[in-house]
Structures are given as structure tokens and as C-alpha cells.
Design a protein around this motif. Sequence first.
Motif, PDB file in Angstrom:
ATOM      1  N   ALA A  48     -15.271 -16.878   4.015  1.00 32.74           N
ATOM      2  CA  ALA A  48     -15.937 -15.737   4.213  1.00 32.74           C
ATOM      3  C   ALA A  48     -16.380 -15.165   3.588  1.00 32.74           C
ATOM      4  O   ALA A  48     -17.091 -15.732   2.919  1.00 32.74           O
ATOM      5  CB  ALA A  48     -14.533 -14.935   2.877  1.00 32.74           C
ATOM      6  N   ARG A  49     -17.003 -13.848   4.006  1.00 31.62           N
ATOM      7  CA  ARG A  49     -18.295 -13.003   3.424  1.00 31.62           C
ATOM      8  C   ARG A  49     -18.315 -12.751   2.122  1.00 31.62           C
ATOM      9  O   ARG A  49     -17.012 -12.185   1.526  1.00 31.62           O
ATOM     10  CB  ARG A  49     -18.805 -11.952   4.213  1.00 31.62           C
ATOM     11  N   LEU A  50     -18.901 -13.229   1.158  1.00 33.17           N
ATOM     12  CA  LEU A  50     -18.806 -13.157  -0.459  1.00 33.17           C
ATOM     13  C   LEU A  50     -19.913 -11.421  -0.380  1.00 33.17           C
ATOM     14  O   LEU A  50     -20.962 -12.381  -0.840  1.00 33.17           O
ATOM     15  CB  LEU A  50     -19.192 -14.465  -1.045  1.00 33.17           C
ATOM     16  N   ALA A  51     -19.541 -10.820  -1.229  1.00 31.50           N
ATOM     17  CA  ALA A  51     -19.785  -9.531  -1.381  1.00 31.50           C
ATOM     18  C   ALA A  51     -20.443  -9.555  -3.029  1.00 31.50           C
ATOM     19  O   ALA A  51     -19.143  -9.190  -3.808  1.00 31.50           O
ATOM     20  CB  ALA A  51     -19.171  -8.334  -1.376  1.00 31.50           C
ATOM     21  N   PRO A  52     -21.354 -10.013  -3.750  1.00 27.21           N
ATOM     22  CA  PRO A  52     -21.292 -10.422  -5.748  1.00 27.21           C
ATOM     23  C   PRO A  52     -21.230  -8.777  -5.799  1.00 27.21           C
ATOM     24  O   PRO A  52     -22.095  -7.770  -5.522  1.00 27.21           O
ATOM     25  CB  PRO A  52     -22.535 -10.830  -5.521  1.00 27.21           C
ATOM     26  N   ALA A  76     -20.193   0.913  -5.799  1.00 28.78           N
ATOM     27  CA  ALA A  76     -19.923  -0.785  -6.098  1.00 28.78           C
ATOM     28  C   ALA A  76     -20.244  -0.651  -7.551  1.00 28.78           C
ATOM     29  O   ALA A  76     -19.274  -1.412  -7.906  1.00 28.78           O
ATOM     30  CB  ALA A  76     -21.279  -1.685  -5.524  1.00 28.78           C
ATOM     31  N   ALA A  77     -20.878  -0.334  -7.755  1.00 27.09           N
ATOM     32  CA  ALA A  77     -21.299  -0.793  -9.668  1.00 27.09           C
ATOM     33  C   ALA A  77     -19.739   0.026 -10.342  1.00 27.09           C
ATOM     34  O   ALA A  77     -18.931  -0.448 -11.404  1.00 27.09           O
ATOM     35  CB  ALA A  77     -22.234   0.432 -10.428  1.00 27.09           C
ATOM     36  N   VAL A 126     -21.377  -3.040  -0.410  1.00 29.51           N
ATOM     37  CA  VAL A 126     -20.553  -3.668  -0.071  1.00 29.51           C
ATOM     38  C   VAL A 126     -20.069  -3.943   1.336  1.00 29.51           C
ATOM     39  O   VAL A 126     -20.536  -5.134   2.279  1.00 29.51           O
ATOM     40  CB  VAL A 126     -19.047  -3.360  -0.871  1.00 29.51           C
ATOM     41  N   SER A 127     -20.706  -3.219   2.074  1.00 30.63           N
ATOM     42  CA  SER A 127     -19.871  -3.006   3.672  1.00 30.63           C
ATOM     43  C   SER A 127     -20.221  -1.369   4.585  1.00 30.63           C
ATOM     44  O   SER A 127     -20.048  -0.517   3.497  1.00 30.63           O
ATOM     45  CB  SER A 127     -18.996  -3.952   3.962  1.00 30.63           C
ATOM     46  N   GLU A 144     -14.507 -10.787   2.104  1.00 30.32           N
ATOM     47  CA  GLU A 144     -14.538 -10.339   2.913  1.00 30.32           C
ATOM     48  C   GLU A 144     -13.130 -11.059   4.068  1.00 30.32           C
ATOM     49  O   GLU A 144     -13.440 -11.423   4.869  1.00 30.32           O
ATOM     50  CB  GLU A 144     -15.259  -9.712   4.173  1.00 30.32           C
ATOM     51  N   ARG A 145     -12.607 -10.667   4.122  1.00 30.19           N
ATOM     52  CA  ARG A 145     -10.444 -10.936   4.071  1.00 30.19           C
ATOM     53  C   ARG A 145     -10.547 -10.670   5.729  1.00 30.19           C
ATOM     54  O   ARG A 145     -10.541 -11.436   6.453  1.00 30.19           O
ATOM     55  CB  ARG A 145      -9.742 -10.782   3.781  1.00 30.19           C
ATOM     56  N   ALA A 146     -10.492  -8.764   5.740  1.00 29.22           N
ATOM     57  CA  ALA A 146     -10.769  -8.946   7.258  1.00 29.22           C
ATOM     58  C   ALA A 146     -11.651  -7.695   7.301  1.00 29.22           C
ATOM     59  O   ALA A 146     -12.093  -6.708   7.130  1.00 29.22           O
ATOM     60  CB  ALA A 146      -9.136  -7.810   7.668  1.00 29.22           C
ATOM     61  N   ALA A 147     -12.388  -7.623   8.191  1.00 30.34           N
ATOM     62  CA  ALA A 147     -13.196  -6.373   8.446  1.00 30.34           C
ATOM     63  C   ALA A 147     -12.484  -5.570  10.090  1.00 30.34           C
ATOM     64  O   ALA A 147     -12.330  -5.986  11.070  1.00 30.34           O
ATOM     65  CB  ALA A 147     -14.467  -6.951   9.473  1.00 30.34           C
TER      66      ALA A 147
END
Length: 538
Positions: A48-52, A76-77, A126-127, A144-147
Motif C-alpha cells: 500500500a502507498r504510504l503517505a507520511p 495535511a498538518a 495526501v492524494s 492507502e488501502r483503497a483509492a
Amino acid sequence: MSFDRDAIPEDIRGYHRRTKHAPNRYAMGPGFLDWASQPNPFRRFAGARLAPLPLLDHEETAAFPGPAAAAAPVDAAALGLFLELAFGLSAWKSYENSTWALRNNPSSGNLHPTECYALLDSLAGVSEAAGLYHYAPAEHALEERAAYEAAHVLPRGGFLLALSSIAWREAWKYGERAYRYCQLDAGHAIGAAAQAAFALGWRASALTEPSDAEIAALIGLDREDAAHRREPEHPDLVMWISTEAAPAAPALDLFALIDAPRAFHGQANRLSEDHDGWPVIDLAGQFCRKPRQATKPTPTRGQWPAPIAPRVSIGRAVRKRRSAQRMDGATSMPAEIFAAMLAATLPSESNLLSAFPWATSLTLILFVHRVDGVEPGIYALQRDSDVAARLRAACRKEFEWSLIDLSGLPLYRLYAGAAEKAATKLACLQPISGKGCFSLAMIADFDHALEEDGPFAYRRLHFEAGLIGQALYLWATACGFAGTGIGCFFDDEAHELLGLSQDATQFQDVYHFTVGGAIDDARILTLPPYPDERRDRR
């Protein structure tokens, strides 16, 4: 009425009876701790894509008690701060050759069965598309479990937060009673989300309507890639996090969110190489499976006098909170702080209980040890007048039920006199219950709740108890004290103390808690929760 505690339960009442502790017989658990099979405390999804997420260095969040803060803009913050204060790490602890993480949402035995998912619209950083994300607390990042194909799938003004439980994490240590602890932890998590939302001027509200099946489909728990078959992850609930002034959840079509075009990614990690089976926990989950329920009117919430307490930022209190291991047996609590803590457990739109949409079903039985101006003894805090009236009718006739003068709170003295021995005995002989300033037992209006909401009520009774515990944790820390939840208690001995029938389940003890002056273990080293280079120095 006789009851065979070794018989396979046929309903949730049977599970509850079977998993009671008693002085001569504890609920069934593992004979020893198999450290080789200790579950990984962190769920991850490989592939899964990781978004810090940003990690803010300051604690300048809203203070409490006080007026609601202006809503923070959603970026995002702000999302990162919300998730950190709700479910992120608070510290690493180290002793000899062992190191373990502490989190901002407390957990029975620090085992953390609760997982958190967020369903978000497009968000910069994030996306560009809407997505379903799993929060990874150790990395402080979203997986990201699902887009979704669309950029926006939610109504304006908020996002969805879903909670789930992995019972195996608790069962590894606690055996059959672990199902109870998972529900208590979910209640703490509701409070953790509410406290984080308040810090940003947002509001959190649990949704009563969705079924377990809907929640599982929404966050992908019904998929083969969601968990190892011996480590099933069960849905707990969905919350609406309102990021605008209006706290009420909008009309939500979960089926549309489930059916909308989206692509899943990732494979859940395996938490243990070996497992012990606990079929009674599986049965309890089946008994309490939640169907879709019609929306009910929001319960009436009281207006209580504004408590007097230090104005400490929520962020500071959350990050400093620890579960006390020992109390000093000497610290005394000012009466105004005691009143503030009790007020924080009462249903109100201005505290964490505002996130709880179900009926108030718990009465607090308090063992007061060291509170200035309050006579030691046993007390009852009325949180709902009808529930308290039923409990009073079922209790010992010799109890006083004298209303005491404490900031206008509905606090009744049942018995005057030292209560340390009774509190310690009921908490599985743990001294921490008698060495604090006060401790309490949460007595549920058990049969009435099950009649109203069916077996799911068993879960929401424990949700309510965990949420009360979270409010006490937050206030204890903010006021310079410490608290800890106590899941080990002698159920029927508590009922006997109150004079409740041992042959009925009209009222049942579901959780204990204690607050006082903690004794820190200087041998344990405290380390920062995240690497220093991750911090945003704004």
C-alpha cells in the motif's frame, strides 16, 4: 438459578457470566505467556502507498475547560495532529533489554487491539483522489488501502473515521475475557478521537445506524487481504469527524461509498507465527453482531456547573498521559478537582461524552479515599435519573442515598467510612485501587440495555465505560494526577457489596478505574515517540 461456568455459552449473558473473575476462580486464560507468539502491535499493509503526515512540534491546541476553539482548516498538518493526538505514539519505554511503545489511546495491557481507518476526500499532501486509509501510528503515516476514482465522495464539512479490533492481540494475554477488553478499548478510542477533535475545534460523533457488515465492506475487512485467518479484524463503529461549526453528522449513504469505483491495495501483515484458539471469543462476536439500526433521538444531555480546573492544552495533557502502575497512598485531591473530574463523566455537549450517541446506561459507584472536604466512603454518581432509580431499588436498603453538596453534582453518599479495603478487594486485590484518591466501579443497566438494543448493547455498554475512563484519564493528567483503568475485578463480589441479586443480570459491573498520585518507576527510561528530524518547527 444455577449456572455452569464451564458450559459453552448460548448467548451474550452466558459469555459475560463465564468470563467473570472470582477470588477462587479467574476467567479462563493462557497458562503462561508465550513470548514467541506475542502479537505485533502494529498493523501494516505491504504494497500500500504510504503517505507520511506532518508531525507538529508544538502543543498549542485548544485548552480545557473553556469555550470551543475555532475550527482549524482541514489540511495535511491538521489531519496529522488529529491522528497523532487520537492514536499516535506518546513515548517509547525502555527497561533492561526490552523496549515498547506507549500510545495516546490507552489499551488493556498496552496490547492495542484497536485499528483506525479514515475515509477522506482529496487532500493536498495526501492524494488528489478520495481514498480509504489505514493509520500507521509507528510511522505516523497513512497507508492507502483503497483509492477512489472521484476526488470527492463525502458530504462537505468532515470525514469518516472507522474503528476495528483484532481480538487476538488481547486474547494472547487475557484469554476469554479479552472480548470485554476489546470493547473497552474501543470506548477509549471514541474518547481519544473526541479529545483530538476538540483540540482542533472539530467534533466527533459515533454513528448508530451502520451494521457490522456495512462497516466491514466500507473499510475492506471482508476481503482476504485484510488479515490472516487466525487474526480476524472485526468492525467496531464509524464516526463522523465534523470539521466545521455544525457538529451533527450529515445524511450519509454508506452503500454508495461501498459501491463507488475504487481499487484496493496492500496485504495485511501477519501478527503472530502461532496462535491459541479461543472459540468463546468468536462466539461472543457472533452473539453481538450489529444489524443496521434506525436512527434514534439524541439522548438528553445535562447542563452542569462549569468546573474549576487548570486550563491546560489538550495536546499537552494527551501527550503526558500515562497509565499509573502504583499509587502513593498519601496524595489528597482538592474537592474542586474531584468535582471537575466527575462532571467530565456526565453526558454533556461540552465534553467527550458528546461523541456518544447511545443512551446513558452506567452509574458510577465511587470509593472515596483522600478527597479534601469529602468524607471517605462509598458514593453513587447519578448519570441518568431513571437508571439510578432502578439501581437504588435493587441495592441494599440500608444505604443512605444522601445527596451531598459538591458543585451541584448528583452525588449520593451510600456509606460513610473507610473504603480502601473494599476497593482493593474488588479490584482483584490490586493495591492501586485503594491507594489512590478515589476509585470507582461502573455498574451497567445491563438487562434494560439488552432489551432495548439487543445483544449489540453489550458492546455499547463497554464503549460507554471506556469513554468514561478516557475522560478520567485526560482530566487526571491535566490536573496533575494519574489514572489507570482496571479490567481485572471480582464481578459478583462487587454486586454483593451493593446488595444486587447474584441470580440475575439486571445490573452488572463492567469496568473499574482509579485516580491518585502515581509512583514513577525510575528504572524505566522514557524516549521520544518519533525521530527528532520528523518534527515541524513552526
